[in-house]
Design a protein around this motif. Structure first.
Motif, PDB file in Angstrom:
ATOM      1  N   TYR A   1       7.334   3.598  23.899  1.00  0.00           N
ATOM      2  CA  TYR A   1       6.265   3.126  24.764  1.00  0.00           C
ATOM      3  C   TYR A   1       6.209   4.011  26.008  1.00  0.00           C
ATOM      4  O   TYR A   1       7.227   4.235  26.675  1.00  0.00           O
ATOM      5  CB  TYR A   1       6.487   1.671  25.148  1.00  0.00           C
ATOM      6  N   TYR A   2       4.996   4.481  26.303  1.00  0.00           N
ATOM      7  CA  TYR A   2       4.774   5.365  27.436  1.00  0.00           C
ATOM      8  C   TYR A   2       3.837   4.712  28.445  1.00  0.00           C
ATOM      9  O   TYR A   2       2.844   4.088  28.057  1.00  0.00           O
ATOM     10  CB  TYR A   2       4.124   6.662  26.977  1.00  0.00           C
ATOM     11  N   CYS A   3       4.131   4.885  29.713  1.00  0.00           N
ATOM     12  CA  CYS A   3       3.151   4.500  30.713  1.00  0.00           C
ATOM     13  C   CYS A   3       2.392   5.747  31.152  1.00  0.00           C
ATOM     14  O   CYS A   3       2.909   6.865  31.071  1.00  0.00           O
ATOM     15  CB  CYS A   3       3.783   3.794  31.899  1.00  0.00           C
ATOM     16  N   ALA A   4       1.162   5.534  31.576  1.00  0.00           N
ATOM     17  CA  ALA A   4       0.286   6.641  31.935  1.00  0.00           C
ATOM     18  C   ALA A   4      -0.598   6.233  33.102  1.00  0.00           C
ATOM     19  O   ALA A   4      -0.869   5.050  33.304  1.00  0.00           O
ATOM     20  CB  ALA A   4      -0.568   7.034  30.736  1.00  0.00           C
ATOM     21  N   ALA A   5      -1.059   7.237  33.832  1.00  0.00           N
ATOM     22  CA  ALA A   5      -1.904   7.004  35.003  1.00  0.00           C
ATOM     23  C   ALA A   5      -3.183   7.825  34.896  1.00  0.00           C
ATOM     24  O   ALA A   5      -3.150   8.996  34.474  1.00  0.00           O
ATOM     25  CB  ALA A   5      -1.146   7.388  36.268  1.00  0.00           C
ATOM     26  N   ARG A   6      -4.287   7.195  35.296  1.00  0.00           N
ATOM     27  CA  ARG A   6      -5.606   7.830  35.214  1.00  0.00           C
ATOM     28  C   ARG A   6      -6.320   7.660  36.543  1.00  0.00           C
ATOM     29  O   ARG A   6      -6.412   6.544  37.058  1.00  0.00           O
ATOM     30  CB  ARG A   6      -6.405   7.176  34.087  1.00  0.00           C
ATOM     31  N   SER A   7      -6.860   8.754  37.058  1.00  0.00           N
ATOM     32  CA  SER A   7      -7.429   8.714  38.402  1.00  0.00           C
ATOM     33  C   SER A   7      -8.893   8.295  38.437  1.00  0.00           C
ATOM     34  O   SER A   7      -9.453   8.180  39.520  1.00  0.00           O
ATOM     35  CB  SER A   7      -7.280  10.086  39.066  1.00  0.00           C
ATOM     36  N   LYS A   8      -9.513   8.071  37.282  1.00  0.00           N
ATOM     37  CA  LYS A   8     -10.916   7.680  37.252  1.00  0.00           C
ATOM     38  C   LYS A   8     -11.063   6.170  37.456  1.00  0.00           C
ATOM     39  O   LYS A   8     -10.099   5.430  37.495  1.00  0.00           O
ATOM     40  CB  LYS A   8     -11.547   8.101  35.922  1.00  0.00           C
ATOM     41  N   VAL A   9     -12.326   5.727  37.539  1.00  0.00           N
ATOM     42  CA  VAL A   9     -12.615   4.326  37.834  1.00  0.00           C
ATOM     43  C   VAL A   9     -12.525   3.449  36.588  1.00  0.00           C
ATOM     44  O   VAL A   9     -12.076   2.313  36.649  1.00  0.00           O
ATOM     45  CB  VAL A   9     -14.006   4.191  38.469  1.00  0.00           C
ATOM     46  N   LEU A  10     -12.952   3.991  35.462  1.00  0.00           N
ATOM     47  CA  LEU A  10     -13.048   3.189  34.246  1.00  0.00           C
ATOM     48  C   LEU A  10     -11.827   3.370  33.353  1.00  0.00           C
ATOM     49  O   LEU A  10     -11.269   4.455  33.243  1.00  0.00           O
ATOM     50  CB  LEU A  10     -14.304   3.554  33.458  1.00  0.00           C
ATOM     51  N   ILE A  11     -11.457   2.298  32.697  1.00  0.00           N
ATOM     52  CA  ILE A  11     -10.360   2.342  31.727  1.00  0.00           C
ATOM     53  C   ILE A  11     -10.743   3.228  30.553  1.00  0.00           C
ATOM     54  O   ILE A  11     -11.875   3.212  30.088  1.00  0.00           O
ATOM     55  CB  ILE A  11     -10.022   0.918  31.247  1.00  0.00           C
ATOM     56  N   ALA A  12      -9.785   3.994  30.076  1.00  0.00           N
ATOM     57  CA  ALA A  12      -9.980   4.813  28.883  1.00  0.00           C
ATOM     58  C   ALA A  12      -8.886   4.476  27.870  1.00  0.00           C
ATOM     59  O   ALA A  12      -7.801   4.037  28.250  1.00  0.00           O
ATOM     60  CB  ALA A  12      -9.925   6.293  29.230  1.00  0.00           C
ATOM     61  N   VAL A  13      -9.189   4.670  26.600  1.00  0.00           N
ATOM     62  CA  VAL A  13      -8.223   4.344  25.554  1.00  0.00           C
ATOM     63  C   VAL A  13      -7.707   5.584  24.840  1.00  0.00           C
ATOM     64  O   VAL A  13      -6.920   5.479  23.896  1.00  0.00           O
ATOM     65  CB  VAL A  13      -8.828   3.354  24.533  1.00  0.00           C
ATOM     66  N   THR A  14      -8.128   6.744  25.280  1.00  0.00           N
ATOM     67  CA  THR A  14      -7.719   8.001  24.658  1.00  0.00           C
ATOM     68  C   THR A  14      -6.640   8.653  25.488  1.00  0.00           C
ATOM     69  O   THR A  14      -6.817   8.819  26.713  1.00  0.00           O
ATOM     70  CB  THR A  14      -8.923   8.955  24.546  1.00  0.00           C
ATOM     71  N   PRO A  15      -5.529   9.061  24.870  1.00  0.00           N
ATOM     72  CA  PRO A  15      -4.436   9.658  25.638  1.00  0.00           C
ATOM     73  C   PRO A  15      -4.873  10.854  26.494  1.00  0.00           C
ATOM     74  O   PRO A  15      -4.383  11.022  27.613  1.00  0.00           O
ATOM     75  CB  PRO A  15      -3.441  10.087  24.553  1.00  0.00           C
ATOM     76  N   GLY A  16      -5.784  11.661  25.998  1.00  0.00           N
ATOM     77  CA  GLY A  16      -6.232  12.845  26.724  1.00  0.00           C
ATOM     78  C   GLY A  16      -6.951  12.551  28.021  1.00  0.00           C
ATOM     79  O   GLY A  16      -7.133  13.458  28.844  1.00  0.00           O
TER      80      GLY A  16
END
Length: 123
Positions: free
Chosen positions: A93-108
């Motif tokens: 299990y990996y945690c990840a951070a995304r700087s955009k406003v909307l949730i994304a489901v793609t690892p990239g």
């Protein structure tokens, strides 16, 4: 930026685990946080994500109703409560951070990744 995941382990089917991801080196409240998982020989799979304020969450179909994602912005920490675990939940299990406003489901679509924590569910 560091995302330190912990809390994995070996459990039996039906048990619960809580994963923790502690973040540092980033403005935590500016990031959507997510959990992904990857089993041997399989693609990385979206598990759950939570918006910056915690107001909205999204789950992968296979974990809906069993897993809960939450965050504590003051502690720069995100959690994944996993209940009713099944052998098919076994993965890193990996945690990840995304700087955009909307949730994304793609690892990239995620900017930063932790090192992963192994969850093994025996039948």
């Amino acid at each position: 930026v560091q995302l330190q995941a912990s809390g994995g382990g070996l459990v039996q089917a039906g048990d619960s685990l809580r994963l923790t991801c502690a973040a540092s080196g980033l403005i935590f409240t500016s990031y959507i946080m997510a959990w992904f998982r990857q089993a041997p020989g399989k693609k990385r799979e979206f598990v759950a994500a939570i918006t910056r304020s915690g107001a909205s969450v999204e789950y992968g179909e296979s974990v809906k109703g069993r897993f809960t994602i939450s965050r504590e912005n003051a502690k720069k920490t995100v959690y994944l409560q996993m209940n009713s675990l099944k052998p098919d939940d076994s993965a890193v299990y990996y945690c990840a951070a995304r700087s955009k406003v909307l949730i994304a489901v793609t690892p990239g679509d995620y900017d930063y990744w932790g090192q992963g924590t192994l969850v093994t569910v025996s039948s």
